[in-house]
Design an enzyme around this catalytic site. Structure first.
Site, short mmCIF file in Angstrom:
data_model
loop_
_atom_site.label_atom_id
_atom_site.label_comp_id
_atom_site.label_asym_id
_atom_site.label_seq_id
_atom_site.Cartn_x
_atom_site.Cartn_y
_atom_site.Cartn_z
N ASN A 68 -7.23 -0.39 8.39
CA ASN A 68 -8.53 -0.33 9.04
C ASN A 68 -9.29 -1.21 8.58
OD1 ASN A 68 -7.96 0.97 11.43
ND2 ASN A 68 -7.96 2.96 10.43
N ASP A 93 2.05 -1.69 -4.57
CA ASP A 93 0.58 -1.13 -4.61
C ASP A 93 -0.02 -1.51 -5.68
OD1 ASP A 93 -1.43 0.26 -3.98
OD2 ASP A 93 -0.45 1.83 -2.73
N ARG A 106 -1.11 9.99 19.86
CA ARG A 106 -1.98 11.10 20.31
C ARG A 106 -2.14 11.19 21.65
NH1 ARG A 106 -6.25 8.81 15.82
NH2 ARG A 106 -5.53 10.20 14.16
N HIS A 112 -8.59 -0.53 18.33
CA HIS A 112 -8.14 0.79 17.56
C HIS A 112 -9.09 1.56 16.94
CE1 HIS A 112 -5.17 2.98 15.69
NE2 HIS A 112 -5.48 2.70 14.40
N GLY A 142 0.87 -1.24 -0.06
CA GLY A 142 0.03 -0.06 -0.09
C GLY A 142 0.90 1.26 -0.06
N ALA A 143 1.96 1.05 -0.53
CA ALA A 143 3.23 2.14 -0.47
C ALA A 143 2.88 3.57 -1.13
CB ALA A 143 4.46 1.47 -1.18
N ALA A 144 1.76 3.50 -2.31
CA ALA A 144 1.81 4.45 -3.11
C ALA A 144 0.54 5.47 -2.50
CB ALA A 144 1.38 4.27 -4.50
N GLY A 145 -0.08 5.07 -1.39
CA GLY A 145 -1.20 5.76 -0.87
C GLY A 145 -0.78 6.82 0.35
N ARG A 181 -12.92 5.85 3.56
CA ARG A 181 -14.20 5.80 3.09
C ARG A 181 -14.82 7.09 2.28
NH1 ARG A 181 -19.40 5.88 7.01
NH2 ARG A 181 -18.34 7.11 8.36
N ASP A 192 -2.72 5.80 18.58
CA ASP A 192 -3.44 6.12 19.80
C ASP A 192 -2.53 6.63 20.91
OD1 ASP A 192 -5.63 5.40 18.35
OD2 ASP A 192 -5.37 3.08 19.13
#
Length: 330
Positions: A120, A34, A154, A179, A8-11, A82, A151
């Site tokens: 997620n 990706d 933050r 999470h 997922g390296a291009a995201g 989403r 988490d």
């Protein structure tokens, strides 16, 4: 030689995460995978003057297998955010399917890799990953992690803001549970060095840690979610795993793991009633050295948060396990 993979390296998370990993002296080879743009991201990163050799792969010509082959550590931020008009179930089915496919490849060509799941919903994607690895006969619970470090990051930042500490990184704030939303349980009673959270600010602070992602989505005005802070958190956890592999001792960070399969986890599973749960993990050369039970000294307020979290987690875990066994037909 340490080979790291970002799937997922291009995201939005994948690119900054890949940059941070490229800068790490602990990594010799960085493979990026990706469905689009990875050769370009790899070419761009290969100009950064750090030792890691960088390559980019696409799905064609079995690119995933080539990228994952003999990896030592695989970090998975793959998935889609989403979009308007999309239900949470739509999103779940897409991301769960993506993760399942990637784990199937990892099981085949890198069965001993440390797998760090960022995609997620982590509460469900980690159980999916565990079921896939079990089915392939290569499940080592000490090597599968759900990354919950955002988490913690933050919590460190927000507690420092409230208490006037100038160096958030010097705080240790245990955050346990899951999470997402109410499954996240910040244990402010166990912050080290200890701090006092004013009563009138406690509830808002808990909610801010639980729903910090919403703050970012709102500030980005619908144009994205938490990508940079997540990339930093993913890198921070990956770096600790790699340091532990190289023999550094005393490295502890909470992570969402399969409790019955890790030392010290069985008791926490009995106490919480769930098999997957994020607790502080002591890392070693083989991954999870020990799950640390921090639930013995929690306050009444924290006990109430735990009850709510466990209810949500039970549903999320079941959803992941069910998906792994009966994925929706396309």
């Amino acid at each position: 030689m340490v080979k790291a993979v970002v799937a997922g390296a291009a995201g939005g998370i994948g690119q900054p995460l890949s940059l941070l990993l490229k800068l790490s002296p602990l990594i010799d080879e960085l493979a990026l995978y990706d469905v689009v743009n990875t050769p370009g991201v790899a070419a761009d990163l290969s100009h950064v003057s750090s030792p890691a050799k960088t390559t980019g792969y696409l799905p064609k010509d079995d690119g995933a297998k080539a990228a994952f082959k003999d990896a030592d550590i695989i970090v998975i931020p793959a998935g889609i955010p989403r979009k308007p008009g999309m239900t949470r179930d739509d999103l779940f089915n897409i991301n769960a399917g993506i993760v399942k496919g990637l784990i199937e490849v990892a099981a085949e060509v890198a069965p001993k890799a440390f797998i760090l799941v960022i995609s997620n919903p982590v509460n469900s994607t980690v159980p999916i990953s565990a079921e896939v690895l079990k089915a392939k006969g290569v499940f080592d619970p000490r090597r599968l992690f759900g990354v919950t470090t955002l988490d913690i990051v933050r919590a460190e930042s927000f507690v420092a803001e409230i208490t006037g500490k100038s160096s958030p990184q010097e705080l240790t704030v245990p955050v346990v549970g899951g999470h997402s939303g109410e499954t996240i349980i910040p244990l402010f009673s166990q912050v080290s060095p200890s701090v006092t959270i004013p009563d009138d600010k406690y509830e808002a602070l808990v909610k801010r840690v639980q729903f910090g992602g919403d703050e970012v989505v709102k500030a980005k005005d619908g144009a994205g979610s938490a990508t940079l802070s997540m990339a930093y958190a993913g890198f921070r956890f990956a770096e600790k795993v790699l340091k532990a592999v190289k023999g550094e001792k005393g490295l502890i960070e909470p992570s969402y793991v399969y409790l019955p399969g890790v030392p010290g986890g069985e008791e926490i599973a009995k106490k919480t009633g769930v098999d997957f749960f994020s607790v502080p993990i002591e890392l070693g050369p083989n991954g999870v050295e020990k799950a640390i039970d921090v639930l013995g000294d929690i306050t009444e307020k924290e006990k109430a948060l735990l009850e709510v979290a466990v209810r949500g987690l039970k549903d999320n875990i079941k959803k992941g396990v069910d998906f792994a066994h009966n994925p929706p037909q396309k």
